[in-house]
Write a protein that holds these residues in place. Sequence first.
Motif, PDB file in Angstrom:
ATOM      1  N   ASN A   1       0.755  -1.183  -0.045  1.00  0.00           N
ATOM      2  CA  ASN A   1       0.009   0.186  -0.021  1.00  0.00           C
ATOM      3  C   ASN A   1       0.959   1.427  -0.004  1.00  0.00           C
ATOM      4  O   ASN A   1       1.836   1.272   0.745  1.00  0.00           O
ATOM      5  N   ALA A   2       0.738   2.043  -0.907  1.00  0.00           N
ATOM      6  CA  ALA A   2       1.582   3.421  -0.833  1.00  0.00           C
ATOM      7  C   ALA A   2       1.764   4.051   0.460  1.00  0.00           C
ATOM      8  O   ALA A   2       2.659   4.386   0.565  1.00  0.00           O
ATOM      9  N   ARG A   3       0.491   4.373   1.111  1.00  0.00           N
ATOM     10  CA  ARG A   3       0.802   5.000   2.417  1.00  0.00           C
ATOM     11  C   ARG A   3       1.652   4.199   3.436  1.00  0.00           C
ATOM     12  O   ARG A   3       2.232   4.480   4.048  1.00  0.00           O
TER      13      ARG A   3
ATOM     14  N   ALA B   1      -4.978   0.368  13.354  1.00  0.00           N
ATOM     15  CA  ALA B   1      -6.083  -0.817  13.180  1.00  0.00           C
ATOM     16  C   ALA B   1      -7.164  -0.371  13.719  1.00  0.00           C
ATOM     17  O   ALA B   1      -8.364  -0.676  13.214  1.00  0.00           O
ATOM     18  N   SER B   2      -7.006   0.092  15.002  1.00  0.00           N
ATOM     19  CA  SER B   2      -8.513   0.325  15.611  1.00  0.00           C
ATOM     20  C   SER B   2      -9.222   1.618  15.023  1.00  0.00           C
ATOM     21  O   SER B   2     -10.439   1.744  15.431  1.00  0.00           O
ATOM     22  N   GLU B   3      -8.599   2.372  14.205  1.00  0.00           N
ATOM     23  CA  GLU B   3      -9.438   3.231  13.489  1.00  0.00           C
ATOM     24  C   GLU B   3      -9.716   2.813  11.959  1.00  0.00           C
ATOM     25  O   GLU B   3     -11.099   2.812  11.749  1.00  0.00           O
ATOM     26  N   LEU B   4      -8.848   2.047  11.340  1.00  0.00           N
ATOM     27  CA  LEU B   4      -9.259   1.441  10.025  1.00  0.00           C
ATOM     28  C   LEU B   4     -10.451   0.591  10.107  1.00  0.00           C
ATOM     29  O   LEU B   4     -11.445   0.389   9.081  1.00  0.00           O
ATOM     30  N   VAL B   5     -10.565  -0.142  11.367  1.00  0.00           N
ATOM     31  CA  VAL B   5     -11.893  -1.189  11.394  1.00  0.00           C
ATOM     32  C   VAL B   5     -13.103  -0.422  11.344  1.00  0.00           C
ATOM     33  O   VAL B   5     -14.005  -1.270  11.079  1.00  0.00           O
ATOM     34  N   HIS B   6     -13.321   0.685  11.414  1.00  0.00           N
ATOM     35  CA  HIS B   6     -14.565   1.174  11.481  1.00  0.00           C
ATOM     36  C   HIS B   6     -15.022   1.598   9.768  1.00  0.00           C
ATOM     37  O   HIS B   6     -16.227   1.485   9.789  1.00  0.00           O
TER      38      HIS B   6
ATOM     39  N   PHE C   1     -11.505   5.971  -2.531  1.00  0.00           N
ATOM     40  CA  PHE C   1     -10.619   6.351  -1.475  1.00  0.00           C
ATOM     41  C   PHE C   1      -9.716   7.350  -1.662  1.00  0.00           C
ATOM     42  O   PHE C   1      -9.114   7.312  -2.800  1.00  0.00           O
ATOM     43  N   ASN C   2      -9.553   8.083  -0.853  1.00  0.00           N
ATOM     44  CA  ASN C   2      -8.311   9.032  -0.971  1.00  0.00           C
ATOM     45  C   ASN C   2      -7.105   8.280  -0.976  1.00  0.00           C
ATOM     46  O   ASN C   2      -6.864   7.256  -0.658  1.00  0.00           O
ATOM     47  N   TYR C   3      -6.235   9.068  -1.831  1.00  0.00           N
ATOM     48  CA  TYR C   3      -4.841   8.254  -2.134  1.00  0.00           C
ATOM     49  C   TYR C   3      -3.814   9.416  -1.905  1.00  0.00           C
ATOM     50  O   TYR C   3      -3.630  10.418  -2.177  1.00  0.00           O
ATOM     51  N   PRO C   4      -2.666   8.876  -1.267  1.00  0.00           N
ATOM     52  CA  PRO C   4      -2.474   7.541  -0.673  1.00  0.00           C
ATOM     53  C   PRO C   4      -2.769   7.394   0.817  1.00  0.00           C
ATOM     54  O   PRO C   4      -2.669   8.290   1.680  1.00  0.00           O
ATOM     55  N   THR C   5      -3.506   6.272   1.277  1.00  0.00           N
ATOM     56  CA  THR C   5      -4.348   6.378   2.488  1.00  0.00           C
ATOM     57  C   THR C   5      -4.143   4.581   2.789  1.00  0.00           C
ATOM     58  O   THR C   5      -4.247   3.753   1.918  1.00  0.00           O
ATOM     59  N   LEU C   6      -4.170   4.247   3.987  1.00  0.00           N
ATOM     60  CA  LEU C   6      -4.104   2.918   4.413  1.00  0.00           C
ATOM     61  C   LEU C   6      -5.724   2.503   4.134  1.00  0.00           C
ATOM     62  O   LEU C   6      -5.781   1.159   3.861  1.00  0.00           O
ATOM     63  N   SER C   7      -6.833   3.259   4.117  1.00  0.00           N
ATOM     64  CA  SER C   7      -7.982   2.936   3.978  1.00  0.00           C
ATOM     65  C   SER C   7      -8.369   2.282   2.662  1.00  0.00           C
ATOM     66  O   SER C   7      -9.130   1.450   2.360  1.00  0.00           O
ATOM     67  N   GLU C   8      -7.457   2.634   1.718  1.00  0.00           N
ATOM     68  CA  GLU C   8      -7.422   2.082   0.395  1.00  0.00           C
ATOM     69  C   GLU C   8      -7.339   0.618   0.274  1.00  0.00           C
ATOM     70  O   GLU C   8      -7.732  -0.112  -0.701  1.00  0.00           O
TER      71      GLU C   8
ATOM     72  N   ALA D   1      -7.994  -5.393  -0.737  1.00  0.00           N
ATOM     73  CA  ALA D   1      -8.448  -6.696  -0.065  1.00  0.00           C
ATOM     74  C   ALA D   1      -9.692  -7.349  -1.075  1.00  0.00           C
ATOM     75  O   ALA D   1      -9.952  -8.463  -1.208  1.00  0.00           O
ATOM     76  N   THR D   2     -10.648  -6.392  -1.268  1.00  0.00           N
ATOM     77  CA  THR D   2     -11.925  -6.825  -2.067  1.00  0.00           C
ATOM     78  C   THR D   2     -11.453  -7.341  -3.435  1.00  0.00           C
ATOM     79  O   THR D   2     -11.992  -8.497  -3.820  1.00  0.00           O
TER      80      THR D   2
END
Length: 258
Positions: free
Chosen positions: A169-171, A203-208, A228-235, A240-241
């Motif tokens: 992941n870029a971020r 992780a506790s933020e991304l899970v939401h 999703f914003n780029y670069p972000t971990l949310s991406e 994964a999908t």
Amino acid sequence: MSFSALLKRRMEALGVRMRLGQTVEAVEVPSDRNAPIRLTLKDGERLEVDQVLVASGRSANTAGLGLEAAGVKLGARGQVEVGPEYQTAVPGIYAVGDVIGFPALASTSMEQARIAVMHAFGLEANKMAPVLPYGIYTIPEVSMAGETEESLASKDIPYVVGRAHFSTNARGQIIGESYGLLKLLFRREDLRLLGVHVLGEQASELVHVGLLALMTGASARLFVETCFNYPTLSEAYKTATYDALEKVRSLPARTPGT
């Protein structure tokens, strides 16, 4: 590899020494406060440490409050017994949080209090959310919501797993997060999201993100069509999908009744 194994590997890489499957047979506390405490494990190994933390579970701090005299019923470890709206056996007396037991989290305790107050004031009935997030604030963090692979297997629910490593992941590369991982569990039949598991930075933020998808009964399509914003971990949710979709394409076609 399981998340517990990944967490163990990362913590050991950070210098944490694990002694799993052990019990402490003896503790020697010297009179000299500058001398180390000596522990003897069941296999005979002796450890010298500065501090010892005993984690033996939680007991409700209800002793001496006179709750039983007031008619409030107490259960194991002094925990207060409550109904769906967190009302005790005595109308008008409510209990929430650690004193009623599992899950004993700050987040769920606040929700329990909200439901209790609304019930006490005769406001519109509310229920606790059907899916709750859990966070372990270790380094790295671990968080999850929904089903696990073990729970789905026990329920005989066919599923497919999608994974996204933060190292790709870029971020993740920018912040040097090379150990992080997002794992999504989709029902094989219709790709409805059933579980989300995160290990790594925030992780506790991304899970939401996954929690909201679980609460709304969303499928893989939600993540595919979300920008999703780029670069972000949310991406990583999109990555994964895509991983899960690729696995679905490679699976043999299911015959009726299987």
